[in-house]
Design a protein around this motif. Sequence first.
Motif, short mmCIF file in Angstrom:
data_model
loop_
_atom_site.label_atom_id
_atom_site.label_comp_id
_atom_site.label_asym_id
_atom_site.label_seq_id
_atom_site.Cartn_x
_atom_site.Cartn_y
_atom_site.Cartn_z
N VAL A 1 26.24 -33.62 -11.02
CA VAL A 1 26.26 -32.72 -11.99
C VAL A 1 25.52 -33.11 -13.16
N ALA A 2 24.32 -32.25 -13.43
CA ALA A 2 23.52 -32.46 -14.47
C ALA A 2 24.36 -32.22 -15.70
N ALA A 3 24.04 -32.90 -16.83
CA ALA A 3 24.80 -32.46 -17.96
C ALA A 3 24.58 -31.18 -18.63
N GLY A 4 23.59 -30.60 -18.20
CA GLY A 4 23.29 -29.19 -18.73
C GLY A 4 22.32 -28.37 -17.72
N PHE A 5 21.71 -27.55 -18.41
CA PHE A 5 20.77 -26.50 -17.60
C PHE A 5 19.36 -26.31 -17.95
N VAL B 1 15.45 -28.67 -18.76
CA VAL B 1 14.64 -29.47 -17.80
C VAL B 1 15.14 -31.03 -18.16
N ALA B 2 15.16 -31.64 -19.31
CA ALA B 2 15.64 -32.95 -19.76
C ALA B 2 16.89 -33.21 -18.99
N GLU B 3 17.66 -32.45 -18.95
CA GLU B 3 19.04 -32.90 -18.31
C GLU B 3 18.78 -32.94 -16.80
N PHE B 4 18.03 -32.18 -16.17
CA PHE B 4 17.91 -32.23 -14.84
C PHE B 4 17.14 -33.44 -14.57
N LYS B 5 15.88 -33.64 -15.19
CA LYS B 5 15.12 -34.83 -15.01
C LYS B 5 16.10 -36.07 -14.81
N LYS B 6 16.96 -36.05 -16.15
CA LYS B 6 17.79 -37.49 -16.36
C LYS B 6 18.57 -37.64 -14.91
N THR B 7 19.06 -36.52 -14.32
CA THR B 7 19.90 -36.62 -13.18
C THR B 7 18.94 -37.21 -11.85
N LEU B 8 17.72 -36.75 -11.87
CA LEU B 8 16.96 -36.99 -10.81
C LEU B 8 16.77 -38.42 -11.20
N GLU B 9 16.27 -39.10 -12.11
CA GLU B 9 15.87 -40.58 -12.51
C GLU B 9 17.04 -41.49 -12.27
N THR B 10 18.05 -40.84 -12.31
CA THR B 10 19.23 -42.06 -12.16
C THR B 10 19.95 -41.96 -10.60
N MET B 11 19.47 -40.79 -9.98
CA MET B 11 19.75 -40.89 -8.53
C MET B 11 19.43 -41.86 -7.63
N THR B 12 20.00 -42.49 -6.66
CA THR B 12 19.28 -43.54 -5.70
C THR B 12 19.64 -43.07 -4.20
N PRO B 13 18.49 -43.71 -3.57
CA PRO B 13 18.79 -43.48 -1.95
C PRO B 13 20.19 -43.59 -1.57
N GLU B 14 20.68 -44.66 -2.07
CA GLU B 14 22.09 -45.03 -1.69
C GLU B 14 23.12 -43.58 -1.92
N ASP B 15 23.05 -43.26 -3.11
CA ASP B 15 23.79 -41.95 -3.62
C ASP B 15 23.72 -41.12 -2.56
N VAL B 16 22.22 -40.59 -2.19
CA VAL B 16 21.85 -39.68 -1.50
C VAL B 16 22.63 -39.55 -0.06
N ARG B 17 22.59 -40.77 0.41
CA ARG B 17 23.28 -41.12 1.88
C ARG B 17 24.54 -40.86 1.91
N ARG B 18 25.55 -41.23 0.66
CA ARG B 18 26.75 -41.18 0.65
C ARG B 18 27.00 -39.81 0.40
N TRP B 19 26.33 -39.13 -0.51
CA TRP B 19 26.38 -37.42 -0.32
C TRP B 19 26.56 -36.69 0.69
N ILE C 1 24.00 -32.51 -2.92
CA ILE C 1 23.71 -31.42 -3.91
C ILE C 1 23.61 -31.75 -5.33
N ILE C 2 22.84 -31.31 -6.13
CA ILE C 2 22.65 -31.46 -7.52
C ILE C 2 22.95 -30.05 -7.94
N ILE C 3 24.01 -29.93 -9.00
CA ILE C 3 24.16 -28.60 -9.61
C ILE C 3 24.16 -28.85 -11.11
N GLY C 4 23.90 -27.83 -12.00
CA GLY C 4 24.16 -27.80 -13.63
C GLY C 4 25.91 -27.84 -13.59
N PRO C 5 26.17 -27.66 -14.61
CA PRO C 5 27.77 -27.68 -15.21
C PRO C 5 28.36 -26.33 -14.83
N SER C 6 28.21 -25.86 -13.69
CA SER C 6 28.92 -24.53 -13.29
C SER C 6 29.96 -24.72 -12.77
#
Length: 385
Positions: A330-334, A336-354, A310-315
């Motif tokens: 958790v993205a740093a904010g709500f 576009v740039a903050e969500f993009k940064k989260t996507l670009e630092t996410m790895t397949p290994e992270d997703v498997r663990r989540w 799951i990816i969320i904003g800081p709710s």
Amino acid sequence: MPNKKRILVLTYTPIKSAPRALKQIAKFVDEYEVTTAGFGERPHADVVEHIEFTQPALRRGVAGLWDRFIYPFTLLTRLYEVTYRTAPRNKMAAKALEGREWDLIITHDVATAPLAMSLPSTHGVVVDLHEYAPRQNEHSRLWRFLIAPYFRWILRKYVARAAGVGTVSQGIVDEYSRNFDFVPELVTNATPYQELPVGDVGDTISLVHSGIAAPARKLEVMIEAVRDTTANVTLDLYLMHKIPEYSDKLRALAEGSDRIRFKDPVPYSELVQTLNQYDVGVSIIAPTTFNLAWCLPNKFFDYIQARLGIIIGPSPEMMRILDEYELGAVAAGFEVAEFKKTLETMTPEDVRRWKQNSSDNARALSGETQVAVWQKMVARIFEVE
């Protein structure tokens, strides 16, 4: 069981697509005689009766003048008893329910509370307040001026003397407690447990979002971020389109991108299984209103049962659970740039663990643990004879 207690579950929404009501019905049909009342067809095979509401017809002539002018006038002049008693929907429902009585009524949302409390019930009424009602449509100035005071009146006059009250998140529990003479119990929108596999994660990470296409939720943030990111991701959207202009805007933003697809919505009974084919559920919900700021939505729990990251904003309400069980990022904010940064630092290994963490905690975070709160509340009320 002889002499089963009789419970009415009442809602003004289409009852087959009302997850909280459906979970209560499924829990109570074995132990009690459950009657349901709402729009749409019978929600469960084992209810003893379903009372199907019909939308009040558009009225003309003198009756139409009453609906169009006198009804708003009662709101403006704070004649709230007249407002409640003359509202066409309330009159229709009262007529459909007359001549019956129950041991307990479970009613959904603030607008149904006066009707529920006017019906014969030996043990009173339980009110399920899904949101913080006085700020439900606070983006509308007219709504804040006319309807919010009416809802506050219902909360003080009717809900404050209910046999039990529940709501969906701790922030909303706290707000009701600060402003009214009752303290709701916390009952989240957790999804019923489903036994599903943890899917493999490939090089392309598949994102999904389900829900209502509403401008206040700023769904364009997800679309623009996925459209423009360098991350190897796709996004499928299962949206209920209620505002055509906004839906058209979202489609225009995604035009030309082969990463983004708009899918037809699926029935709630099929949703979690449909989501199971994806990798990550996205719930970036801009805090444009009080209720959105403190939301803990169905989709968050749907993603867990679907065995997704799951990816969320800081709710804050979602963050509390996501961080405790390490379910995603958790993205740093709500924006576009903050969500993009989260996507670009996410790895397949992270997703498997989540995804594995969602699976490991699916039962602990299931709807069964939450509907038990209603079960205990109802049992406690019936113990007081």
